[in-house]
Design a protein around this motif. Structure first.
Motif, PDB file in Angstrom:
ATOM      1  N   ASP A 110      20.568  24.947  48.541  1.00  0.00           N
ATOM      2  CA  ASP A 110      20.835  25.580  47.345  1.00  0.00           C
ATOM      3  C   ASP A 110      22.263  26.566  47.781  1.00  0.00           C
ATOM      4  O   ASP A 110      22.856  26.564  48.509  1.00  0.00           O
ATOM      5  CB  ASP A 110      19.789  26.136  46.626  1.00  0.00           C
ATOM      6  CG  ASP A 110      19.050  27.065  47.430  1.00  0.00           C
ATOM      7  OD1 ASP A 110      19.683  27.400  48.546  1.00  0.00           O
ATOM      8  OD2 ASP A 110      17.967  27.573  46.975  1.00  0.00           O
ATOM      9  N   LYS A 111      22.276  27.367  46.420  1.00  0.00           N
ATOM     10  CA  LYS A 111      23.318  28.343  46.414  1.00  0.00           C
ATOM     11  C   LYS A 111      23.184  29.107  47.545  1.00  0.00           C
ATOM     12  O   LYS A 111      24.082  29.934  48.482  1.00  0.00           O
ATOM     13  CB  LYS A 111      23.317  28.976  45.291  1.00  0.00           C
ATOM     14  CG  LYS A 111      24.421  30.027  44.801  1.00  0.00           C
ATOM     15  CD  LYS A 111      24.704  30.601  43.542  1.00  0.00           C
ATOM     16  CE  LYS A 111      25.726  31.639  43.431  1.00  0.00           C
ATOM     17  NZ  LYS A 111      25.957  32.143  42.045  1.00  0.00           N
TER      18      LYS A 111
ATOM     19  N   GLN B  95      24.307  28.223  50.741  1.00  0.00           N
ATOM     20  CA  GLN B  95      25.508  28.169  50.826  1.00  0.00           C
ATOM     21  C   GLN B  95      25.978  29.340  51.436  1.00  0.00           C
ATOM     22  O   GLN B  95      26.969  29.900  52.387  1.00  0.00           O
ATOM     23  CB  GLN B  95      26.397  28.013  49.702  1.00  0.00           C
ATOM     24  CG  GLN B  95      26.256  26.508  49.449  1.00  0.00           C
ATOM     25  CD  GLN B  95      26.866  25.548  50.269  1.00  0.00           C
ATOM     26  OE1 GLN B  95      27.905  25.769  51.077  1.00  0.00           O
ATOM     27  NE2 GLN B  95      26.137  24.320  50.606  1.00  0.00           N
TER      28      GLN B  95
END
Length: 252
Positions: free
Chosen positions: A222-223, A226
């Protein structure tokens, strides 16, 4: 008895003997007895001097032992502090490790954020080829990461991500390095997928993609993931290689 106690008893006996001789001093001593008394007193003086020297030596030794006791106590306290604050992930020397050793390392690090890869069945347990692993982040490296990049990610969480990437890397290349004849249908499909993802730029390199993370670990892609990748790039653990609609995370 110790040497000091023996000497003390001996001197005490000599003093008692002299005291008795003095108590009898009202009696006229023969000349030879007087000489003997002088010799005894002179010998006693020498013994007392030796006794004082020995006592001083014992005091000095006791002082030294007390200093050693304090030093030992500090070492015990330091050892206890280290025991209670052992880093979850210990940095390792650079080098290649076998696939079997990688799996063992993942089990040892599983206490922080255990990864439970669902690896295909009927895969050989050993491989003649080697799989590289990403080194864990040191505290010094973690502190060098800009705060805006770290966000709320902790040191342990970052290294847990390294652990998961290593798990995916090991699982992937255990399949990739085997002959398709030894694999079941599901593993053959993965093998073909890995082969299709290879490019001229990745030849001889080790890399994973997001699907590998999903397939072989429980880590969410997910974010936040990242952001972790950005930190790992900052620490020069990996680089991104894009192509064919796919992002490859290549191990440095």
């Amino acid at each position: 008895m110790t040497d000091l106690e023996d000497m003390s008893c001996y001197i005490s006996d000599r003093i008692s003997s002299l005291q008795r001789m003095l108590d009898l001093s009202v009696i006229e001593f023969p000349q030879n007895q007087i000489k003997k008394l002088k010799v005894e007193i002179f010998a006693l003086e020498k013994l007392l001097e030796e006794f004082e020297k020995y006592v001083d030596q014992q005091k000095e030794q006791l002082k030294h032992l007390k200093e050693l006791e304090k030093l030992f106590q500090r070492n015990v306290e330091d050892a206890q502090h280290i025991k209670e604050n052992i880093p979850t992930h210990m940095p390792k020397k650079k080098g290649l490790v076998s696939g079997k050793e990688s799996v063992m390392n993942q089990k040892e690090a599983a206490d922080v954020q255990p990864a439970q890869p669902s690896q295909p069945e009927n895969i050989k347990k050993t491989s003649k080829k080697f799989v590289r692993e990403m080194e864990f982040i040191t505290m010094t490296e973690f502190e060098s990461i800009p705060q805006y990049m770290k966000g709320r990610v902790t040191y342990d969480q970052l290294n847990a991500a390294v652990n998961n990437i290593n798990t995916a890397m090991t699982a992937k290349y255990k399949i990739f390095n085997q002959s398709t004849k030894t694999l079941n249908n599901n593993a053959r499909k993965l093998h073909q997928r890995f082969k299709d993802q290879e490019t001229k730029q990745t030849k001889g390199q080790y890399f994973v993609v997001e699907d590998d993370i999903r397939d072989f670990t429980q880590m969410k892609v997910d974010k936040r993931f990242q952001g972790i990748l950005n930190m790992l790039r900052h620490c020069q653990r990996l680089r991104e290689l894009r192509g064919g609609g796919l992002t490859r995370y290549v191990l440095l």
